[in-house]
Motif scaffolding. Structure first.
Motif, PDB file in Angstrom:
ATOM      1  N   HIS A  80      11.883   7.820  26.358  1.00 22.64           N
ATOM      2  CA  HIS A  80      12.099   7.159  27.644  1.00 22.64           C
ATOM      3  C   HIS A  80      10.807   7.076  28.446  1.00 22.64           C
ATOM      4  N   ASP A  81      10.744   6.107  29.354  1.00 23.13           N
ATOM      5  CA  ASP A  81       9.607   5.969  30.262  1.00 23.13           C
ATOM      6  C   ASP A  81       9.830   6.909  31.447  1.00 23.13           C
ATOM      7  N   GLU A  83       8.489   7.173  34.575  1.00 17.32           N
ATOM      8  CA  GLU A  83       8.687   6.574  35.909  1.00 17.32           C
ATOM      9  C   GLU A  83      10.105   6.052  36.084  1.00 17.32           C
ATOM     10  N   THR A  84      10.578   5.311  35.076  1.00 15.03           N
ATOM     11  CA  THR A  84      11.927   4.736  35.125  1.00 15.03           C
ATOM     12  C   THR A  84      12.975   5.836  35.212  1.00 15.03           C
ATOM     13  N   GLU A  87      13.058   7.443  38.706  1.00 18.06           N
ATOM     14  CA  GLU A  87      13.708   6.509  39.643  1.00 18.06           C
ATOM     15  C   GLU A  87      15.234   6.541  39.482  1.00 18.06           C
ATOM     16  N   LYS A  88      15.687   6.428  38.226  1.00 19.24           N
ATOM     17  CA  LYS A  88      17.141   6.410  37.958  1.00 19.24           C
ATOM     18  C   LYS A  88      17.799   7.711  38.408  1.00 19.24           C
TER      19      LYS A  88
END
Length: 244
Positions: A80-81, A83-84, A87-88
């Motif tokens: 997984h990224d 940053e994403t 955020e999630k």
């Protein structure tokens, strides 16, 4: 290593990296120096693929086929990224709980940690691309399948991940003996990332300099340290206790 999670032969590995497959680690024969091997080295460096030099006997054990001096492990999961994922997690409304593993190299320890992380509601595990345990058959087995349920992020540098978490309002706590505070002296109810160190060296000193808090587990026996997966479980369950 499970055979469906490995690729052997230099050309096959080059094609796998170039096609975007999740190549977890490449084992290279110590004294191999063909032109094709030089091409593989260039492709690995460009793609920042984790590799290590090993004796030919190890490659022969990994596969009975003609490996040409190189065997790669393919991750059974997508990564997984970071940053994403942050955020999630923040958008979900739940209090974030992340786990950073600073170069834990044993696949079974990694699997055991993932299993406990899944049971304690960890939102994501962060590992460094270089020097970390591969996600292989041993990891999947020891995690009892939890590896498919907990997002794992691979980052270039642990320190950058810590700065990113701190910038997102997430407190970072390192597990280390180099402190007077125990885990029971620290508040774990706020957004949190726990950092566990490698089996032999613990958390890197340069990482310890930038974390928000340091904490240790009290020890009463004659052996001065716990297995990292056991120590990680103690940290995670104290977090669960405080939050409930």
């Amino acid at each position: 290593m499970e055979k469906e999670h490995q690729i052997f032969g230099i050309r096959a590995i080059i094609e796998a990296i170039q096609s975007g497959k999740e190549v977890d680690k490449v084992f290279i024969q110590k004294d191999a120096a063909s032109e094709l091997m030089k091409d593989l080295m260039k492709v690995m460096k460009r793609g920042n693929v984790n590799f290590s030099y090993v004796p030919v006997e190890k490659l022969n054990r990994l596969t009975p086929n003609n490996h040409q001096g190189a065997v790669a492990t393919i991750s059974p999961i997508p990564f997984h990224d970071l940053e994403t994922l942050i955020e999630k997690t923040l958008e979900s409304g739940k209090t974030p709980l992340f786990l950073i593993l600073d170069q834990i190299s044993d696949a079974r320890n990694f699997g055991a940690i993932i299993r406990t992380a899944e049971c304690t509601g960890v939102n994501g595990i962060i590992v460094q691309k270089q020097g970390s345990a591969p996600v292989n058959g041993d990891t999947v087995k020891t995690s009892a399948g939890a590896v498919f349920n907990v997002p794992i992020c691979k980052v270039e540098h642990i320190k950058d991940a810590i700065f990113h978490l701190q910038g997102s309002g997430i407190k970072t706590v390192a597990a280390t003996e180099k402190t007077d505070k125990t885990i029971y002296d620290i508040t774990l109810t706020e957004p949190l990332a726990i950092i566990m160190g490698s089996e032999d060296r613990g958390v890197n000193p340069s990482v310890l300099k930038i974390v928000d808090e340091k904490a240790k587990l009290p020890m009463f026996g004659t052996i001065a340290s716990l297995n990292v997966s056991v120590a990680c479980g103690a940290f995670l369950y104290e977090t669960v206790r405080q939050r409930s």
